[in-house]
Scaffold this active site. Structure first.
Site, PDB file in Angstrom:
ATOM      1  N   ARG A 277       5.229  -2.037   2.868  1.00  0.00           N
ATOM      2  CA  ARG A 277       5.005  -0.699   2.318  1.00  0.00           C
ATOM      3  C   ARG A 277       3.728  -0.041   2.840  1.00  0.00           C
ATOM      4  O   ARG A 277       3.726   1.138   3.146  1.00  0.00           O
ATOM      5  CB  ARG A 277       4.902  -0.818   0.797  1.00  0.00           C
ATOM      6  CG  ARG A 277       4.790   0.489   0.060  1.00  0.00           C
ATOM      7  CD  ARG A 277       4.437   0.279  -1.414  1.00  0.00           C
ATOM      8  NE  ARG A 277       5.020  -0.892  -1.987  1.00  0.00           N
ATOM      9  CZ  ARG A 277       6.157  -0.906  -2.705  1.00  0.00           C
ATOM     10  NH1 ARG A 277       6.774   0.217  -2.967  1.00  0.00           N
ATOM     11  NH2 ARG A 277       6.639  -2.036  -3.191  1.00  0.00           N
ATOM     12  N   CYS A 343      27.053   9.627 -10.564  1.00  0.00           N
ATOM     13  CA  CYS A 343      27.512   9.613 -11.959  1.00  0.00           C
ATOM     14  C   CYS A 343      26.788   8.539 -12.759  1.00  0.00           C
ATOM     15  O   CYS A 343      27.395   7.559 -13.216  1.00  0.00           O
ATOM     16  CB  CYS A 343      29.018   9.389 -11.990  1.00  0.00           C
ATOM     17  SG  CYS A 343      29.860  10.543 -10.918  1.00  0.00           S
TER      18      CYS A 343
HETATM   19  N1  LLP Z   1       6.040 -10.868   2.024  1.00  0.00           N
HETATM   20  C1  LLP Z   1       6.934 -11.326   1.129  1.00  0.00           C
HETATM   21  C2  LLP Z   1       7.156 -12.764   1.026  1.00  0.00           C
HETATM   22  C3  LLP Z   1       7.637 -10.412   0.322  1.00  0.00           C
HETATM   23  O1  LLP Z   1       8.510 -10.868  -0.575  1.00  0.00           O
HETATM   24  C4  LLP Z   1       7.402  -9.021   0.459  1.00  0.00           C
HETATM   25  C5  LLP Z   1       8.122  -8.051  -0.377  1.00  0.00           C
HETATM   26  C6  LLP Z   1       6.466  -8.597   1.411  1.00  0.00           C
HETATM   27  C7  LLP Z   1       5.803  -9.545   2.189  1.00  0.00           C
HETATM   28  C8  LLP Z   1       6.152  -7.165   1.650  1.00  0.00           C
HETATM   29  O2  LLP Z   1       5.659  -6.528   0.520  1.00  0.00           O
HETATM   30  P1  LLP Z   1       5.016  -5.064   0.628  1.00  0.00           P
HETATM   31  O3  LLP Z   1       3.806  -5.185   1.487  1.00  0.00           O
HETATM   32  O4  LLP Z   1       6.016  -4.163   1.237  1.00  0.00           O
HETATM   33  O5  LLP Z   1       4.709  -4.713  -0.769  1.00  0.00           O
HETATM   34  N2  LLP Z   1      11.962  -2.911  -3.247  1.00  0.00           N
HETATM   35  C9  LLP Z   1      10.647  -2.916  -3.856  1.00  0.00           C
HETATM   36  C10 LLP Z   1       9.681  -3.834  -3.152  1.00  0.00           C
HETATM   37  C11 LLP Z   1      10.151  -5.269  -3.076  1.00  0.00           C
HETATM   38  C12 LLP Z   1       9.232  -6.145  -2.260  1.00  0.00           C
HETATM   39  C13 LLP Z   1       9.819  -7.498  -2.021  1.00  0.00           C
HETATM   40  N3  LLP Z   1       9.007  -8.374  -1.243  1.00  0.00           N
HETATM   41  C14 LLP Z   1      10.137  -1.483  -3.936  1.00  0.00           C
HETATM   42  O6  LLP Z   1      10.832  -0.572  -3.528  1.00  0.00           O
HETATM   43  O7  LLP Z   1       9.046  -1.247  -4.437  1.00  0.00           O
END
Ligand code: LLP
Length: 414
Positions: A277, A343
């Site tokens: 992100r 919906c």
């Molecule tokens: N590393 C691992 C082991 C992870 O499980 C994740 C994210 C990341 C790195 C990367 O995380 P980030 O830097 O993107 O926060 N769908 C959710 C976010 C789920 C994240 C799952 N794991 C949302 O839209 O907020």
């Protein structure tokens, strides 16, 4: 936002008015900024310059090939979680020595294909997975490089769906069990302990839990090295939060970097970070066109052509994405609830959005949609998924065509 700005009553991606993208490509469409992505990657790379590091972009955040290629060109490695993600990073000819494989439920097939691809590190989450990896590696006469994902039992203080660092979650193993697994791996011919891993949650907006978790990893790393393990990687995961609303206070990148590096002081290791992100979230928007304006008491609904199938985050995590008109209209602003056509009552893109002179046909930009937008899109309600566009300077190109209705039933039979 990175690479997006408002000038002369219009919203722009670099030198391209978002209105032009909507006119040429239609809506709903995801739009990303090359400059936004590259600037963030390079800033992070510079901030980590004081120690050997690997930025393993977390592919799940946005797995479009064009973005992966851009990242690879910048020197990024990748954090993958499936065969599909492995295939994607191979497709962009990523350096496999910069790929780490995370995930709690890897299958034998996934482990085996990744072994054959000679990736850098398997982040193992259970004794069962370690046994499986050992057997597969021995069959290939290889030594699988692994790290154990430690569950440090830390509350990441984020949305409950995004917290992965506390004991009750399915992720990782407790430190004591991790120690036992490393010790046990000495006798396994197919394994080579190469690192320690952790990831406590996503969209973290506080650094204290992160620092505490990395402290736990660092202590384990030191004690393993003292026991004679030749470790090389300390993987601190991702999860760094971004601002979704203007003025929202989140830690700066430097604050996250400090939280990660402080516990590692004096440690000879390559630090692996797995941001998803933080790299792409604010380098993308979702364009949607207003189909209907429907009064409702004191307020009104702006019904747009992007729904929870296109951007699931508001419905699933109560995420609050900023929404603006891509071309400002004169008049007094009033409040709208921006909703999709699905919906489901949860199909709300944003509440209390202030817009002036809103009309049918107007184009809205849903901000901070670069991460977990398209990668979580579905065909619910039999809706083709959006197109994706990459802007660079004054030009833009479609990096994924809009799905067609015929593609909806590919593989189905009558
Ligand atoms: N590393 C691992 C082991 C992870 O499980 C994740 C994210 C990341 C790195 C990367 O995380 P980030 O830097 O993107 O926060 N769908 C959710 C976010 C789920 C994240 C799952 N794991 C949302 O839209 O907020």
């Amino acid at each position: 936002m990175s690479g997006f700005s408002a000038r002369r009553g219009l919203w722009w991606a670099e030198q391209v008015p978002l209105l032009s993208v909507a006119e040429f490509v239609g809506t709903p469409t995801y739009v990303y900024s090359t400059q936004g992505l590259v600037e963030r990657y390079q800033a992070l790379d510079r901030a980590l310059v004081s120690c050997p590091h690997l930025i393993a972009y977390s592919v799940k955040a946005n797995s479009n090939l064009a973005l992966l290629k851009l990242m690879a060109e910048q020197g990024a490695g990748f954090d993958i979680v499936s065969l599909g993600e492995l295939a994607r990073v191979r497709k962009v000819r990523a350096d496999m020595r910069r790929v780490v494989f995370s995930g709690v439920g890897k299958t034998a097939e996934e482990l085996d294909v990744a072994l054959a691809a000679k990736i850098a590190l398997f982040n193992v989450e259970s004794a069962s997975e370690l046994v499986m990896l050992d057997a597969l590696a021995r069959r290939r006469k290889m030594k699988a490089p692994f790290a154990i994902r430690v569950n440090p039992d830390v509350d990441a203080r984020t949305h409950r769906h995004l917290a992965t660092g506390s004991r009750e979650t399915k992720f990782g193993v407790p430190v004591t069990e991790a120690k036992a697994l490393y010790a046990w791996s000495r006798g396994m011919k197919g394994l080579r302990a190469l690192g320690v891993d952790g990831h406590i949650g996503s969209q973290m907006t506080r650094v204290a839990p992160l620092e505490r978790a990395v402290g736990t990893l660092a202590r384990l790393y030191r004690s393993l090295c003292a026991d004679g393990f030749g470790l090389e990687y300390l993987d601190v995961g991702g999860g760094w939060g971004i601002d979704y609303q203007q003025g929202e206070r989140v830690p700066t990148m430097q604050t996250f970097v400090d939280a990660v590096l402080k516990p590692l002081r004096g440690l000879a290791t390559t630090v692996v970070v797995e941001p998803g992100r933080w790299l792409v979230g604010n380098a993308g928007v979702l364009l949607a066109r207003v189909q209907h304006v429907k009064p409702s008491g004191q307020s009104a609904f702006a019904i747009v052509d992007a729904g929870m199938n296109d951007l699931l985050r508001p419905a699933l995590y109560q995420a609050k994405h900023a929404v603006t008109a891509v071309a400002r209209r004169p008049g007094r602003a009033r409040e709208y609830t921006v909703v999709g056509p699905i919906c489901e009552t949860a199909d709300v893109m944003a509440k209390a959005v202030r817009l002036s002179g809103l009309q049918q046909g107007d184009v809205l930009a849903i901000h901070s949609a670069g991460a977990y937008g398209m990668s979580m899109a579905s065909n619910y309600n039999s809706r083709p998924r959006p197109a994706e566009v990459l802007v660079e300077g004054g030009r833009f190109r479609v990096i994924r065509e809009r799905e067609t209705v015929e593609q909806l039933w590919r593989g189905e039979t009558l």
